[in-house]
Design an enzyme around this catalytic site. Structure first.
Site: not given
Length: 513
Positions: A195, A201, A254-255, A340, A371, A485
């Site tokens: 964005k 990263e 963003g999400r 978030e 399982h 961060k």
């Protein structure tokens, strides 16, 4: 004197907790607690059935939660969301992901449609060979810039894949090397999704991708980059040609951004028609959410169940199990969307929240999960609400027995969680006893196609928003990701001291003095 919101909660707490067996004494319960959302499709199936009958929601609880929704002004806040008001109060922004699907303030919808047209032109130009032969795309992003594309590419490329897409988010170089190993540099594009176009990263991985292209004979690595960003000027500064920049609006979080140019890798992988179908499925949910009131509003009803279990029954987690390999990444996607958004400790007014907020979202894929973790769900001491997601139509062309066994296991697990019992021959062995009365909801899709995936994602977006309204919090900021961060940057710059444990760990790793 208590507020209307507090009074609504007090009234809800005063209602009796009835067992699922007792609730099913109502012969009309399945119909009352079910509902469908449908959309037009040119061919095939076109809807999702939602069933909350195996939850502890009752007519009385639904009435109580409707009173809570009225007290929190759910209708007004929903209208503010869908008309582009600045409901992200801490950041002073509108929240306009629905405008990407055609519902929102008219100027925002027009801008979204124009940016979609721009993206479509680039996608189709690439498919037609305008950038040379393109077989692979390495999509680099993190958080919402990666989770949504990874989910959609994984879900939709089993039957159709025009370009091989690899989504890389982790700064761990192993992740990027795996993508490099699967791609031919001569036929690979790189999408950089950020964005702000400053995410450390993402930009570090992008620089390494450019070096990989250059080291492997690509003479113009920057010419192989597509930028997906709300900061196009930053992308130009970084060296991306403006003709290969696909912007999206600052008001798209963003999400919630897969509907914008962040969806570029999806459109490139499966074609524009499939991307548009995903938008159409999401829009069908938007229309239902905007036009339906009270308990009949299915995302709101899901939020009622979430609030009941978190606030009134003390459940700290919610599990999601997709009985479909194509939805293997859906629990991961929901973790960010829900935790978030609603993992907050203060209200929109900055006051402490007066109860638990988002539960911990977790899950997996059936039948593998049976399982692994279902032992705890059936016989453990934790009460865990479960969502099951399945498709009536199979995703494979093998013997129908595969899909029949998959579905029967899905439905049987919900039935067993509710009914309980004792598997001992004499019915008396405590180790073989199942307490039952454990809740689950089921989302049964007619098929798992692009429209259905869009509908599932949009349903959970609106469910998340509704939960935020009922709790009085702002689900659209995410300051909780910033502190760590910042401290990482302080370590890199040698600008801060830390606790003795962290200091010793830095020294042990060769990162400290």
């Amino acid at each position: 004197m208590s507020s209307p919101v507090q009074s609504a909660w007090d009234n809800l707490r005063a209602l009796p907790n009835r067992t699922l067996v007792e609730l099913f004494e109502d012969g009309e319960r399945v119909g009352k607690m079910g509902g469908r959302i449908e959309w037009d499709a040119e061919e095939g199936s076109n809807g999702i059935l939602f069933d909350w009958s195996k939850t502890h929601l009752s007519d009385e609880l639904l009435g109580g939660f409707e009173a809570l929704a009225a007290a929190t002004d759910f209708g007004g806040k929903r209208a503010a969301l869908l008309t582009g008001e600045k409901i992200n109060v801490t950041e002073g922004r509108a929240v306009e992901h629905t405008a990407q699907r055609g519902i929102g303030a008219e100027p925002s919808v027009e801008e979204a449609m124009a940016l979609h047209a721009r993206m479509r032109m680039l996608v189709e130009a690439i498919h037609q060979g305008a950038l040379g032969e393109v077989k692979h795309l390495i999509h680099i992003g993190i958080g919402g810039s990666a989770l949504g594309p990874a989910l959609a590419v994984n879900a939709l490329t089993r039957d159709l894949e025009l370009v091989d897409v690899h989504v890389v988010s982790n700064i761990d170089g192993v992740a990027l090397e795996e993508a490099f190993a699967a791609c031919d540099p001569a036929t690979t594009l790189v999408a950089v999704a950020s964005k702000t176009f400053t995410t450390i990263e993402t930009m570090t991985n992008a620089q390494s991708a450019l070096k990989w292209l250059s080291d492997n004979g690509v003479t113009d690595p920057s010419g192989r980059v597509i930028a997906l960003t709300a900061s196009p000027e930053k992308a130009v500064e970084w060296g991306v040609d403006e003709t290969r920049i696909l912007p999206f609006a600052e008001s798209v979080g963003g999400r919630y951004s897969i509907w914008s140019s962040i969806g570029f890798p999806v459109a490139l992988a499966v074609g524009w028609d499939e991307f548009e179908a995903m938008l159409a499925g999401a829009r069908a949910v938007d229309v239902h959410f905007s036009e339906t009131e009270g308990r009949h509003n299915l995302p709101l009803r899901a939020a009622f169940a979430d609030q009941y279990y978190a606030r009134l029954r003390g459940c700290e987690t919610r599990a999601v199990f997709a009985y479909d390999e194509r939805l293997g990444l859906f629990p991961d996607y929901l973790q960010q969307l829900e935790m978030e958004s609603n993992g907050k400790r203060v209200t929109s007014e900055g006051e402490p929240v007066n109860g638990p907020t988002a539960p911990i979202t977790w899950g997996g894929v059936g039948t593998d999960a049976q399982h692994a973790v279902f032992q705890l769900l059936h016989q453990g001491t934790h009460l865990v609400p479960v969502d099951f997601i399945a498709s009536i139509a199979p995703g494979d062309a093998l013997d129908p027995a595969h899909h029949q066994i998959l579905l029967t296991n899905c439905f049987a697990q919900g039935a067993a969680l509710m009914a309980g019992g004792n598997m001992a021959a004499d019915g008396k062995d405590p180790a073989r006893a199942f307490p039952g009365d454990r809740p689950s909801a089921t989302m049964l899709c007619d098929d798992l196609d692009a429209a259905t995936l869009g509908a599932l994602i949009a349903f959970h977006e609106h469910r998340t928003f509704a939960n935020g309204v009922l709790m009085g919090i702002n689900p659209f900021d995410q300051f909780g990701v910033e502190l760590g961060k910042k401290m990482a940057k302080d370590i890199e710059g040698g600008e801060a001291s830390f606790d003795p444990s962290t200091t010793e760990l830095l020294k042990a790793a060769g990162l400290g003095g």
